[in-house]
Design an enzyme around this catalytic site. Structure first.
Site: not given
Ligand code: ARG
Length: 471
Positions: A110, A156, A277, A283, A290
């Site tokens: 422990n 915003h 891709s 792509k 990400e």
């Protein structure tokens, strides 16, 4: 050899129980720390006359050999030996004979496992401060290269006021600076020694905990033996600091993803940090940011997981606490991966200064400044706000920007306008008008960079000092 704790048992452990309760598959990562702690412990047992010097030397030699074998991959861990502590003890006894069984005198798994975790995490904390500092340096270099790059600032996610791109990047330097500071603060709690607490109550042997602490470079020892073996706050702290770092990285990730979209085109991530891709040949995907954004979830999960494990746990040790490890290791790996990739990704990122500049020329982010212009002419700010609101509405209806208006058009809204507004409205002047400490004006950002560089030097010195201390 049977189980190290087999004496009291008359039956073999059920195979499924063995598999279910064992931690060796993941706590083998603590092998080095386990041996490190054992070496300090056995040295202390010798100094205190609890073990004869010969036995101490034999045990130490054996421990070194066992660790070498483990490091070479020349040792098979056995799930029947449950965890790293008993696997190492078993290996030691196999190597030096029954005298190896003296190592565990005055100690429990422990206080041993808690010690291992402290030793492990303090090294990681120093490494993470170092990685954060490298990321800060990468951001700082980009900031220096973009002291003349004007970009829309957003609130915003709507164009708000033009700022220096350097200023935007320096916000992240500050954020990661706080992250490093938090880790540095936590070091003092991590650097506390649990060993000597025994199973929960201390030990009958005349041990010297402070001597062990000194050998291992711990600044202090736990005050209370129950607390020493039950405390996992230091891991929770690390997991929460890691969560905040990931949250920061996910915000930067989100911006990089947006900025590299065709809609923004503010930056281009280097080919080496993107993927393609399998179907769409055109792509180029920002997979790294990400995935960092996505992996933030598991890091939060590890924090919530351990908080929940510890909730309502009675003192002192409970087997539940073995669940502290996998999440921590996972967070360490996840964070290492993210930070290691981010620094070079930022360094190699191409900044499209012209596109950013173009964006600023095609918005109303200079509107606050003509309101301030009228205020300087004595108009109360609230009225100036109203006047400019109407002016902007007129522009939108006429399909114009503020700089396209003639002075006569301006004067329709207020007689206080004069031709100096054309200077005031230039984005570069809008930026440089915010010449307050912490603002976006070029001299302020330049000073901020200088201050950040000084802080990074101090952090680098801390890393050097504490890397040495934490070995
Ligand atoms: N493998 C255990 C853990 O990680 C070590 C401590 C075991 N202690 C015990 N009393 N069973 O928590």
């Amino acid at each position: 050899m049977s189980k190290l704790w087999g004496g009291r048992f008359t039956k073999k452990t059920d195979q499924l129980v063995e598999e279910y309760t064992a931690s060796i598959t993941f706590d083998k990562e603590l092998a080095e720390e386990d041996v490190q702690g054992s070496l300090a412990h056995v040295t202390m047992l010798g100094k205190q006359g609890i073990l004869p010097a010969d036995d101490v030397d034999t045990i130490k030699d054996g421990l070194h050999r066992v660790l070498q074998r483990i490091k070479r991959g020349d040792w098979e861990f056995d799930i029947a030996d449950e965890d790293i502590h008993m696997n190492i003890e078993k290996a030691l006894i196999e190597d030096i004979g029954p005298v190896g069984g003296k190592l565990h005198t005055g100690r429990s798994r422990n206080d041993q496992v808690a010690t291992d975790m402290h030793l492990y995490l303090r090294k990681r904390v120093v490494e993470f401060v170092d990685l954060l500092q490298k990321l800060q340096s990468a951001l700082l270099e980009q900031a220096k290269a973009n002291l003349d790059t004007i970009v829309p600032g957003y609130t915003h996610l709507q164009r708000a006021q033009p700022i220096l791109f350097a200023h935007h990047l320096m916000a992240y330097v500050s954020m990661f600076g706080r992250d490093a500071e938090r880790l540095q603060d936590s070091y003092k709690r991590i650097n506390t020694l649990p060993l000597g607490a025994g199973a929960l109550a201390g030990t009958t042997f005349p041990i010297d905990r402070h001597f062990v602490a000194k050998q291992l470079g711990f600044d202090r020892v736990y005050e209370n033996s129950l607390d020493a073996v039950s405390d996992r706050d230091f891991i929770l702290e690390f997991l929460s600091h890691a969560s905040i770092i990931m949250m920061h990285l996910s915000r930067l990730s989100e911006e990089l993803i947006l900025w590299s979209s065709t809609e923004f085109r503010f930056v281009e991530l280097d080919d080496a940090f993107c993927t393609g891709s399998s179907i769409m040949p055109q792509k180029k995907n920002p997979d790294v940011p990400e995935l960092v954004r996505g992996k933030t979830g598991r890091v939060y999960g590890n924090l919530i997981g351990l908080l929940t494990v510890l909730k309502s746990l009675p003192l002192a040790y409970n087997k539940d606490m073995q669940e502290d490890k996998e999440g921590m290791f996972d967070t360490v790996r996840t964070l290492q991966g993210a930070l290691q990739l981010f620094a070079p990704m930022i360094t190699t990122m191409k900044v499209n200064k012209d596109v950013m500049r173009q964006a600023v020329n095609q918005d109303f982010s200079n509107a606050t400044d003509i309101a301030d212009f009228l205020v300087n002419k004595g108009l109360p700010f609230r009225q100036a706000h109203e006047v400019i609101g109407k002016t902007v509405l007129y522009c939108i209806q006429q399909n114009k920007y503020l700089l396209d208006l003639t002075l006569d058009e301006f004067k329709q809204f207020s007689p206080l306008f004069d031709d100096r507004i054309y200077e005031v409205l230039q984005p570069v002047n809008v930026v440089n008008a915010r010449n307050v400490y912490g603002g976006t004006a070029t001299p302020q950002v330049t000073d901020a960079i200088t201050r950040a560089e000084r802080e990074l030097d101090a952090t680098a010195a801390w890393v050097t000092e504490f890397a040495e201390k934490s070995r």
